[in-house]
Design a protein around this motif. Structure first.
Motif, short mmCIF file in Angstrom:
data_model
loop_
_atom_site.label_atom_id
_atom_site.label_comp_id
_atom_site.label_asym_id
_atom_site.label_seq_id
_atom_site.Cartn_x
_atom_site.Cartn_y
_atom_site.Cartn_z
N GLN A 113 0.87 -1.17 0.00
CA GLN A 113 0.00 0.00 0.00
C GLN A 113 0.90 1.22 0.00
O GLN A 113 1.75 1.37 0.89
N ASP A 114 0.76 2.06 -1.01
CA ASP A 114 1.74 3.14 -1.22
C ASP A 114 1.76 4.14 -0.06
O ASP A 114 2.82 4.58 0.37
N VAL A 115 0.57 4.52 0.40
CA VAL A 115 0.48 5.39 1.59
C VAL A 115 -0.31 4.62 2.63
O VAL A 115 -1.42 4.16 2.37
N ASP A 116 0.30 4.44 3.81
CA ASP A 116 -0.36 3.59 4.81
C ASP A 116 -1.40 4.36 5.62
O ASP A 116 -2.50 3.87 5.83
N TYR A 117 -1.03 5.53 6.10
CA TYR A 117 -1.96 6.28 6.94
C TYR A 117 -1.97 7.75 6.53
O TYR A 117 -0.93 8.32 6.24
N VAL A 118 -3.16 8.32 6.56
CA VAL A 118 -3.28 9.75 6.30
C VAL A 118 -3.82 10.42 7.55
O VAL A 118 -4.84 9.99 8.10
N LEU A 119 -3.13 11.45 7.99
CA LEU A 119 -3.61 12.25 9.12
C LEU A 119 -3.98 13.64 8.61
O LEU A 119 -3.36 14.16 7.69
N THR A 120 -4.96 14.24 9.25
CA THR A 120 -5.32 15.61 8.88
C THR A 120 -4.38 16.60 9.56
O THR A 120 -3.64 16.25 10.49
N THR A 121 -4.45 17.84 9.11
CA THR A 121 -3.71 18.93 9.78
C THR A 121 -4.08 18.95 11.26
O THR A 121 -3.21 19.12 12.13
N ARG A 122 -5.36 18.75 11.53
CA ARG A 122 -5.81 18.78 12.93
C ARG A 122 -5.19 17.65 13.75
O ARG A 122 -4.79 17.83 14.90
N GLU A 123 -5.12 16.47 13.14
CA GLU A 123 -4.52 15.34 13.87
C GLU A 123 -3.04 15.58 14.14
O GLU A 123 -2.53 15.19 15.19
N LEU A 124 -2.36 16.22 13.17
CA LEU A 124 -0.94 16.51 13.41
C LEU A 124 -0.80 17.45 14.61
O LEU A 124 0.07 17.27 15.46
N ALA A 125 -1.69 18.45 14.68
CA ALA A 125 -1.63 19.38 15.82
C ALA A 125 -1.81 18.60 17.12
O ALA A 125 -1.14 18.89 18.13
N MET A 126 -2.69 17.61 17.12
CA MET A 126 -2.88 16.79 18.33
C MET A 126 -1.59 16.04 18.67
O MET A 126 -1.21 15.94 19.84
N MET A 127 -0.92 15.50 17.64
CA MET A 127 0.34 14.79 17.90
C MET A 127 1.37 15.70 18.52
O MET A 127 2.08 15.32 19.45
N VAL A 128 1.43 16.93 17.98
CA VAL A 128 2.41 17.90 18.49
C VAL A 128 2.14 18.15 19.97
O VAL A 128 3.04 18.14 20.81
N LYS A 129 0.86 18.32 20.31
CA LYS A 129 0.51 18.58 21.71
C LYS A 129 0.79 17.35 22.58
O LYS A 129 1.33 17.46 23.68
N GLN A 130 0.42 16.18 22.06
CA GLN A 130 0.63 14.95 22.83
C GLN A 130 2.12 14.73 23.10
O GLN A 130 2.50 14.21 24.14
N ALA A 131 2.94 15.12 22.13
CA ALA A 131 4.38 14.93 22.29
C ALA A 131 5.00 15.97 23.21
O ALA A 131 6.19 15.93 23.50
N GLY A 132 4.17 16.90 23.68
CA GLY A 132 4.67 17.91 24.63
C GLY A 132 5.60 18.91 24.00
O GLY A 132 6.51 19.43 24.67
N ILE A 133 5.42 19.17 22.74
CA ILE A 133 6.33 20.07 22.04
C ILE A 133 5.84 21.51 22.16
O ILE A 133 4.67 21.79 21.86
#
Lengths: 389, 596
Positions: B384-404
């Protein structure tokens, strides 16, 4: 207050043939549109669907709109529980409805009229179509530029609300519109539209036939003329009766009750419940309790909890669901009285529900949600013990 | 709106506004905010939530301020006892029908109903909880959109979005009274109806009823798996939207900080979809010129106008609504999918990574991309060429979760290869951007000169007009393009599927004579995508567009064919545009889909 007594009259169901109606139209159309509208205003005729807006004013507002396309619509979506007069009118004297529509069309400058027929009345279609076809032919042969069509509803109570009716006619989901704009400015197909109840249009024909003065001699200052009532419930004489407006409800109960009347629900499920002790002081008319014609009589064998519960179940199902106060409010009122009855909530909760009903009365989008407070507050106020115990 | 002024008073303060102004806007002018839920700047007026009711002196009823125009001499009260009682009732009623599992909700902290409940301090519910008595209908059939009816407040913003902005009408109101809800044709699951996965409904849902299907856990698991090499690509419009969810005002460019954050989060390679945007221009530009040559020189019957294929919402729309025009679509995969196909072949080979150990993640302003990556055609790398797609919003959540602490990050640069790009790729994020990028390159290929627009800014294709048109005269061409001498290239651009629908009707009817059409499924293009930060409005999208064009102007290279990594991939791997390898990896086909 004028003191009227109950008087049965016979105007609406006076037999009249299509050609007689055409003659009335031709005689009327000799006048200018403005003069006809002035006559209708002068007659004091108010909408017979229940809301009681002055018919002549509605016409005047629509006439004043500068638009080459206008419509006349006959609201035959008779859905109010306990109301069955329009059905009888359409079965017996439909041509007088068509007469009223034609006179209205001439007065406001509309060339098309539509009857919006309640889905449950579709069995009337063959005979109505026959009358309409003959009527349209006669109009054409007399050179009157007006055509009448008929459209069927699908059985939603909300489509009796005028703007939901327009939506339904346009093939959309029947949901009320925001007002303003009112139908006089933007109605069916966003064109200036007069929408009148079936009975109102018959009275237009009758006023044109018998003259304004004879009509004005009936009823009271605020409630001119007579009105057709659908009488049901605990009465030895259920049926349809034309009565002069302005009578005390006590007189009505005297005539139609079974001697054991506990309350009368005036105006159908969305109307007011009048208990026995208030019958004498209640006038049937626009100065008292206005009504679309439904008179449901309850005797002492009836549980007013069950009556209210039935009404709320009805509204709960027939709310279009669009606006919050109506959609959720109806559910809360229904579940609320159930929980008080079961003892899950204290009787005082009824007061919270009354406040909620009062909010619905002023905050709901259309007449449906606004009128749920009528039966709710009047039944809870007058029969509180029956709701609780 | 007319120029006549109407005088009224709001809370006893006089104000004059233009005739036709709503009470809501007139009050705003005096800094009186009235809460709203069903109202949205992109949509028609509904007036059905009733949270914005106000008192008008002399009126029997309260007026819905969003739906009521002002009138001369009106006296409005926005905070009277009557209003407060009614408003509180409305909020309480909505909450009684709402599955308020706020702490577990994806929209926790971003919910308009939650905000109102907090403002009005609605404590213990007065009314009976209706949620228990209703069927919980959760639809997670779609790979893009999750629909939870238990959180729906029936404001119908989604219905209006789907109909008015997108002309799709996958969502509609069904039934009435206590059974009324928002559903689909015959109550079918979302993945079986005409839904294009555009996610515009999500952007306008005030509660957590409509959200993206999230793949955060899957991505975190991949990152935490030492045996996996996790590659991330970021779409052009993410870098000008992400900031909004991380404390910035709309229109802030955060490209460098985003790259730094992705590294902190733990992605092994931080790459750029912009690289394949440039590549798309090479492939798609060549495809257009080839089609024109086949039509004009070889006299072949070729499907023209050619239409762009970057936007998966638009592609699915076309497959449902205009299957007769599928041949007109460029066969180019979207930049995301070109990237996916290359990352597990070209990149893996260059970096010596076994593609079976690679996890390919993309950050998109888009929810339709979540559907696109799962299309069966998108496995040309052998995986599968692209495994997962995240939205801009989900990336913002990752940034927050990572404590950045995002705002304090230093700017960093993308990895190479497949991290280099030009301004032409950045503007893919705005409506008209693909067209502008294509013209910059195609014109130069044909004539050997830059497009005749100051500073490469092709203004006729920019802006938010629903359907834009432009014509470019082609003169003094290179000898191999002699057949184009004196031709006038005619192009059109539509954004939002409503506009696309109008344009396609014209194409189908034969009343539109264009050579090339760009369509983006979302209003404003990707910058207004269904995966972008919420809220959205014409003003916010304008600010994002301004940022995108500023990013373009700030880059040293602004024409796709000048991207050195693009030249390198053709030399080392692909051969030439539309060549054999390109055909295998970068191009695709489409299929007709039923409307029901």
């Amino acid at each position: 207050m004028e003191n009227k007594i109950l008087k049965k009259v016979d105007y609406i169901f006076q037999e009249t043939s299509v050609s007689e109606v055409i003659d009335i139209i031709i005689k009327t159309l000799a006048k200018s549109p403005d003069d006809i509208i002035l006559d209708v205003i002068d007659s004091g005729l108010k909408g017979r669907g229940g809301a009681g807006f002055p018919t002549g004013l509605k016409w005047k507002f629509t006439k004043n709109e500068d638009n080459p396309v206008k419509y006349v619509i006959c609201n035959a979506d008779e859905g109010e529980p306990g109301t069955f007069k329009d059905r009888e009118i359409l079965e017996t004297v439909a041509c007088k409805v068509l007469g009223g529509m034609t006179i209205c069309g001439y007065s406001i400058g509309a060339k098309e009229g539509y009857i919006y027929l309640r889905g449950e009345y579709n069995y009337l279609l063959p005979q109505l179509n026959k009358v309409i076809d003959e009527f349209n032919k006669q109009l054409k042969s007399k050179g009157i530029d007006f055509v009448i069509f008929i459209k069927s509803g699908s059985g939603a109570y909300i489509c009796g609300e005028e703007s939901a009716l327009f939506e339904s006619m346009e093939g959309k989901r029947g949901e009320p519109r925001n007002k303003p704009p009112y139908p006089a400015v933007s109605g069916y197909n966003s064109k200036p539209t007069v929408i009148n109840n079936v009975e109102t249009l018959v009275y237009v024909t009758m006023i044109c036939k018998m003259g304004v003065e004879r009509f004005k001699a009936l009823g009271t200052k605020d409630s001119r003329g007579s009105k057709v009532f659908s009488v049901s419930g605990d009465t030895p004489t259920p049926g349809i009766f034309e009565l002069e407006l302005g009578m005390p409800l006590a007189d009505f109960v005297e005539d139609f009750g079974d001697g054991d009347t506990k309350a009368v629900q005036v105006g159908g499920a969305s109307g007011h419940c009048v208990p026995r002790k208030q019958l004498k002081d209640t006038i049937i008319g626009f100065e008292g309790i206005p009504t679309g014609g439904s008179m449901m009589i309850f005797n002492s064998s009836r549980s007013m909890y069950n009556v209210l519960h039935d009404y709320l179940e009805f509204f709960n199902e027939e709310s279009c669901g669009q606006c919050t106060p109506c959609r959720v409010g109806c559910q809360q009122l229904l579940k609320g009285i159930e929980s008080v009855k079961k003892g899950e909530r204290k009787p005082l909760y009824l007061d919270e529900l009354k406040k909620l009903a009062s909010t619905m009365k002023i905050a709901a989008k259309c007449g449906l949600g606004q009128s749920v407070a009528n039966p709710f507050n009047s039944i809870v106020d007058n029969f509180r013990e029956e709701i609780i115990y | 709106m007319s120029e006549y002024l109407v005088n009224l008073k709001v809370n006893n303060i006089a104000v004059s506004v233009k005739e036709g102004t709503t009470i809501l806007d007139a009050s705003k002018k005096l800094n009186f905010n009235i809460p709203t839920l069903c109202n949205h700047p992109d949509l028609s007026v509904a007036g059905n939530c009733r949270v914005c009711v106000v008192e008008v002196k002399g009126a029997r009823l309260l007026a819905a301020s969003c739906a009521t125009p002002v009138s001369e001499g009106m006296e409005v009260f926005t905070n009277s006892e009557k209003v407060r009682t009614a408003r509180k009732h409305v909020i309480e009623l909505l909450l009684s029908e709402h599955n308020a599992d706020c702490t577990k909700c994806f929209k926790n902290g971003h919910c308009e109903l939650q905000d109102l409940a907090s403002e009005y301090r609605v404590g213990d519910h007065v009314f009976i909880d209706l949620v228990k008595s209703k069927d919980k209908i959760l639809d997670i059939s779609s790979p893009s959109i999750s629909k939870d009816d238990s959180k729906c407040i029936r404001c119908q913003r989604c219905v209006r979005t789907c109909e008015e902005l997108q002309s799709v009408s996958a969502l509609a109101v069904v039934k009435k009274g206590d059974h009324q809800r928002i559903s689909t044709f015959m109550n079918k699951p979302l993945d079986e109806v005409v839904c294009t996965n555009c996610g515009q409904c999500i952007n306008r849902c005030p509660t957590g009823s409509l959200t993206e299907r999230t793949y955060l856990d899957e991505v975190w698991n991949a990152i935490n798996d030492p045996s996996k090499h996790v590659v991330v690509q970021t779409a052009p419009a993410v870098r000008i939207g992400l900031g909004e969810d991380l404390g910035y005002e709309p229109g802030e460019r955060v490209t460098g900080k985003m790259v730094a954050a992705l590294r902190h989060i733990g992605f092994d390679s931080v790459l750029d979809t912009d690289f394949t945007a440039d590549l798309t221009i090479m492939e798609e530009g060549t495809e257009l010129l080839t089609r024109l040559k086949r039509a004009l020189v070889d006299g072949e019957k070729v499907a023209l106008p050619m239409m762009t294929s970057c936007s998966p919402g638009w592609i699915k729309f076309q497959e449902h609504m205009f299957p007769d025009l599928l041949d007109n679509l460029s066969t180019c995969k979207s930049p995301q999918q070109m990237f996916g196909a290359l990352v597990k072949t070209y990149y893996a080979k260059k970096k010596g990574i076994d593609p079976k150990n690679m996890v390919s993640v993309s950050i998109m302003p888009c929810t339709a991309k979540k559907f696109e990556c799962g299309r069966p055609e998108m496995r040309d790398s052998g995986y599968q060429d692209v495994d997962y797609v995240l939205t801009t919003r989900e990336l913002a959540m990752m940034v927050k979760q990572a404590g950045i602490d995002f705002m304090k990050l230093d700017d960093e640069k993308y990895d190479s290869i497949m991290g280099n790009s030009t301004g032409a790729a950045v503007i893919f994020g705005a409506t008209g951007g693909v067209m502008e990028a294509a013209l910059r390159t195609a014109y130069e290929i044909v004539t050997g000169r830059e497009v005749p627009f100051t500073n490469l800014k092709i203004m006729p294709v920019r802006g938010f007009e629903g359907i834009k048109e432009a014509k470019v005269m082609i003169k003094d061409v290179k000898p191999e393009w002699a057949f184009l001498e004196g031709a006038e290239l005619s192009v059109a651009i539509a954004h939002g599927l409503h506009n696309a629908n109008e344009l396609m009707k014209a194409v189908r009817a034969g009343t539109a004579s264009y050579h090339f059409i760009e369509v983006m499924g979302c209003p404003g293009g990707c910058l207004g995508g269904g995966g972008q930060p919420i809220p959205t409005s014409p003003e916010i999208r304008q600010k994002r567009a301004t940022a995108i064009y500023a990013e373009d102007e700030g880059l040293p290279l602004r024409k796709s064919h000048e991207n050195p990594e693009v030249a390198q991939i053709y030399k080392d791997f692909l051969g030439e545009p539309l060549g054999h390898k390109s055909h295998d990896l970068l191009h695709t086909h489409y299929k007709e889909r039923k409307r029901y």
